[in-house]
Design a protein around this motif. Sequence first.
Motif, short mmCIF file in Angstrom:
data_model
loop_
_atom_site.label_atom_id
_atom_site.label_comp_id
_atom_site.label_asym_id
_atom_site.label_seq_id
_atom_site.Cartn_x
_atom_site.Cartn_y
_atom_site.Cartn_z
N MET A 96 35.90 20.70 -15.64
CA MET A 96 34.96 20.99 -16.71
C MET A 96 34.50 19.69 -17.35
SD MET A 96 35.41 23.45 -20.01
CE MET A 96 35.90 22.31 -21.28
N GLN A 97 33.22 19.66 -17.70
CA GLN A 97 32.64 18.51 -18.40
C GLN A 97 31.87 19.02 -19.61
OE1 GLN A 97 30.60 15.65 -15.70
NE2 GLN A 97 31.03 17.20 -14.16
N LYS A 98 31.86 18.25 -20.68
CA LYS A 98 31.10 18.61 -21.88
C LYS A 98 30.33 17.39 -22.35
CE LYS A 98 31.61 20.19 -26.64
NZ LYS A 98 31.07 19.07 -27.37
N VAL A 99 29.01 17.56 -22.55
CA VAL A 99 28.16 16.48 -23.04
C VAL A 99 27.14 17.04 -24.01
CG1 VAL A 99 28.37 15.11 -20.91
CG2 VAL A 99 26.48 16.70 -21.17
N SER A 100 26.44 16.16 -24.70
CA SER A 100 25.38 16.57 -25.61
C SER A 100 24.10 15.84 -25.26
CB SER A 100 25.76 16.26 -27.06
OG SER A 100 24.66 16.51 -27.90
N PHE A 101 23.00 16.59 -25.21
CA PHE A 101 21.70 15.98 -24.97
C PHE A 101 21.10 15.44 -26.26
CE2 PHE A 101 21.90 17.71 -20.81
CZ PHE A 101 20.97 17.00 -20.07
N THR A 102 21.67 15.79 -27.42
CA THR A 102 21.06 15.41 -28.69
C THR A 102 21.90 14.44 -29.52
OG1 THR A 102 21.98 17.40 -29.72
CG2 THR A 102 19.73 17.54 -28.86
N GLU A 103 23.00 13.96 -28.97
CA GLU A 103 23.82 12.97 -29.68
C GLU A 103 23.68 11.61 -29.01
OE1 GLU A 103 27.87 14.38 -29.78
OE2 GLU A 103 27.37 16.09 -31.04
N ASN A 104 23.95 10.56 -29.78
CA ASN A 104 23.92 9.18 -29.28
C ASN A 104 22.57 8.84 -28.64
OD1 ASN A 104 26.67 8.79 -30.06
ND2 ASN A 104 27.26 9.89 -28.21
N LEU A 105 21.50 9.15 -29.35
CA LEU A 105 20.15 8.89 -28.85
C LEU A 105 19.78 7.44 -29.12
CD1 LEU A 105 18.40 12.11 -30.17
CD2 LEU A 105 19.43 11.72 -27.93
N ASP A 106 19.24 6.78 -28.11
CA ASP A 106 18.84 5.37 -28.23
C ASP A 106 17.42 5.22 -27.69
OD1 ASP A 106 18.98 2.67 -28.78
OD2 ASP A 106 20.03 2.18 -26.92
#
Length: 114
Positions: free
Chosen positions: A1-11
């Motif tokens: 399982m993997q979990k990530v966010s498309f809206t966090e840590n935006l650069d």
Amino acid sequence: MQKVSFTENLDFNDKKMVTQVLLETSFSKEIRILLKKGQLMKEHKAPFPIIVHIVEGNIDFGVEGTVHVLKQGDMITLAANIPHDLLAKSDSIVRLTLSKLDAAERVEKVVANS
């Protein structure tokens, strides 16, 4: 399982689009593309089918001379080898789903040449 966010840590970058592979599964690669308003990804083709999901923002998605206006939440699929381009109408977060057989480096090259 993997979990990530498309809206966090935006650069976001004022000079160029930013791409990052956030997930790689047994069947796909999930890539985040950050575009500032006005940034253009020039016309290009993908060797395999793709899915484009607008996580945030607004994109003009050109396909063979027709512009499709995509807004937050919209998704579009495209068959292999279809010319397309993207123009950010506002700061945008785009999720690009590639086939596992496709190379994420290909997307980076398209971005670098835009």
